[in-house]
Design an enzyme around this catalytic site. Structure first.
Site, mmCIF file in Angstrom:
data_model
loop_
_atom_site.group_PDB
_atom_site.id
_atom_site.type_symbol
_atom_site.label_atom_id
_atom_site.label_comp_id
_atom_site.label_asym_id
_atom_site.label_seq_id
_atom_site.Cartn_x
_atom_site.Cartn_y
_atom_site.Cartn_z
ATOM 1 N N CYS A 174 0.863 -1.166 0.000
ATOM 2 C CA CYS A 174 0.000 0.000 0.000
ATOM 3 C C CYS A 174 0.909 1.228 0.000
ATOM 4 C CB CYS A 174 -0.906 -0.041 1.234
ATOM 5 S SG CYS A 174 -2.436 0.890 1.032
ATOM 6 N N THR A 175 0.336 2.375 0.218
ATOM 7 C CA THR A 175 1.155 3.570 0.271
ATOM 8 C C THR A 175 1.744 3.739 1.668
ATOM 9 O OG1 THR A 175 -0.290 4.563 -1.388
ATOM 10 C CG2 THR A 175 1.222 6.031 -0.256
ATOM 11 N N GLY A 176 0.891 3.855 2.686
ATOM 12 C CA GLY A 176 1.355 4.149 4.036
ATOM 13 C C GLY A 176 1.697 2.948 4.893
ATOM 14 N N ASN A 177 1.224 1.759 4.515
ATOM 15 C CA ASN A 177 1.439 0.531 5.296
ATOM 16 C C ASN A 177 1.056 0.722 6.762
ATOM 17 O OD1 ASN A 177 4.100 -1.572 6.458
ATOM 18 N ND2 ASN A 177 2.181 -2.245 5.595
ATOM 19 N N SER A 178 -0.095 1.381 6.975
ATOM 20 C CA SER A 178 -0.525 1.593 8.352
ATOM 21 C C SER A 178 -1.913 1.034 8.636
ATOM 22 C CB SER A 178 -0.517 3.094 8.688
ATOM 23 O OG SER A 178 -1.498 3.768 7.918
ATOM 24 N N CYS A 179 -2.694 0.748 7.592
ATOM 25 C CA CYS A 179 -4.087 0.381 7.845
ATOM 26 C C CYS A 179 -4.543 -0.810 6.992
ATOM 27 C CB CYS A 179 -4.962 1.609 7.596
ATOM 28 S SG CYS A 179 -6.630 1.459 8.212
ATOM 29 N N ARG A 180 -4.909 -0.582 5.727
ATOM 30 C CA ARG A 180 -5.467 -1.656 4.897
ATOM 31 C C ARG A 180 -4.496 -2.809 4.698
ATOM 32 N NH1 ARG A 180 -6.792 2.497 0.349
ATOM 33 N NH2 ARG A 180 -4.909 3.268 1.352
ATOM 34 N N SER A 181 -3.256 -2.501 4.356
ATOM 35 C CA SER A 181 -2.279 -3.578 4.131
ATOM 36 C C SER A 181 -2.014 -4.337 5.419
ATOM 37 C CB SER A 181 -0.978 -3.019 3.550
ATOM 38 O OG SER A 181 -0.472 -1.962 4.332
ATOM 39 N N SER A 229 3.951 -7.041 4.866
ATOM 40 C CA SER A 229 3.296 -5.880 4.277
ATOM 41 C C SER A 229 4.273 -4.721 4.301
ATOM 42 C CB SER A 229 1.996 -5.528 5.012
ATOM 43 O OG SER A 229 2.234 -5.251 6.367
ATOM 44 N N THR A 257 4.864 -3.948 12.230
ATOM 45 C CA THR A 257 5.609 -2.718 11.999
ATOM 46 C C THR A 257 5.254 -2.193 10.615
ATOM 47 O OG1 THR A 257 7.480 -3.990 11.136
ATOM 48 C CG2 THR A 257 7.538 -3.401 13.489
ATOM 49 N N ASP A 277 6.662 -0.911 7.379
ATOM 50 C CA ASP A 277 7.966 -1.006 6.725
ATOM 51 C C ASP A 277 7.944 -0.437 5.313
ATOM 52 O OD1 ASP A 277 8.999 -2.441 8.949
ATOM 53 O OD2 ASP A 277 8.182 -4.306 8.141
ATOM 54 N N CYS A 321 -4.372 -0.444 -2.378
ATOM 55 C CA CYS A 321 -4.770 0.962 -2.385
ATOM 56 C C CYS A 321 -6.082 1.120 -3.145
ATOM 57 C CB CYS A 321 -3.676 1.828 -2.984
ATOM 58 S SG CYS A 321 -2.955 1.114 -4.452
ATOM 59 N N CYS A 353 -1.355 4.031 -6.878
ATOM 60 C CA CYS A 353 -1.028 2.693 -6.417
ATOM 61 C C CYS A 353 0.448 2.412 -6.679
ATOM 62 C CB CYS A 353 -1.900 1.685 -7.151
ATOM 63 S SG CYS A 353 -2.436 0.358 -6.101
ATOM 64 N N ASP A 389 -9.854 3.819 1.973
ATOM 65 C CA ASP A 389 -8.966 4.063 3.107
ATOM 66 C C ASP A 389 -9.790 4.599 4.275
ATOM 67 O OD1 ASP A 389 -7.045 4.758 4.935
ATOM 68 O OD2 ASP A 389 -5.826 5.907 3.528
#
Length: 141
Positions: free
Chosen positions: A7-14, A32, A60, A62, A79, A86, A103
């Protein structure tokens, strides 16, 4: 089998997809990453996943750079909307898939609405990744 969820931010969906896929089959090697990794997992994502019985608090956030030299069975981008670009993964990949999700961290409104968006997206991710696991991954390990 090695799977990278991107994903872009690797904080939520991924992170949610990572948690669900690993829960379906602990023998999978699931990772992820993000092209612009935020450095931390979204606290609301941790909360709604915990409510679904999955603890991602140890995950984490990454950078995709960490994984560029590895070989992957699947790279799956998650994304969603038109506001996002993406990421493209240029490493060695057998199967590339894109499965877009809204998101929930972009949701605005009441606390109840924002919470409901996290739950809605979490449940969509669970359903679609379970179907992916059954249809494509489980029989090909």
């Amino acid at each position: 089998m090695k799977i990278l969820i991107l994903c872009t931010g690797n904080s939520c969906r991924s992170q949610m997809a990572h948690g669900f896929l690993q829960s379906f089959d602990p023998s999978l090697s699931v990772y992820s990453a993000g092209t612009k990794a935020s450095g931390k997992v979204n606290p609301k994502a941790i909360e709604v996943m915990y409510d679904a019985g999955i603890d991602i608090s140890h995950h984490t956030s990454d950078s995709v750079d960490k994984y560029m030299n590895d070989e992957w069975d699947y790279v799956i981008t998650v994304c969603g909307g038109a506001k996002e670009s993406c990421p493209t993964f240029l490493g060695k990949v057998k199967n590339r898939l894109h499965i877009g999700f809204d998101d929930p961290s972009e949701a605005t409104g009441t606390l109840e609405f924002i919470q409901s968006e996290y739950i809605r997206v979490r449940d969509e991710i669970k359903k679609i990744f379970y179907e992916l696991y059954i249809d494509k991954i489980k029989g090909h390990e």
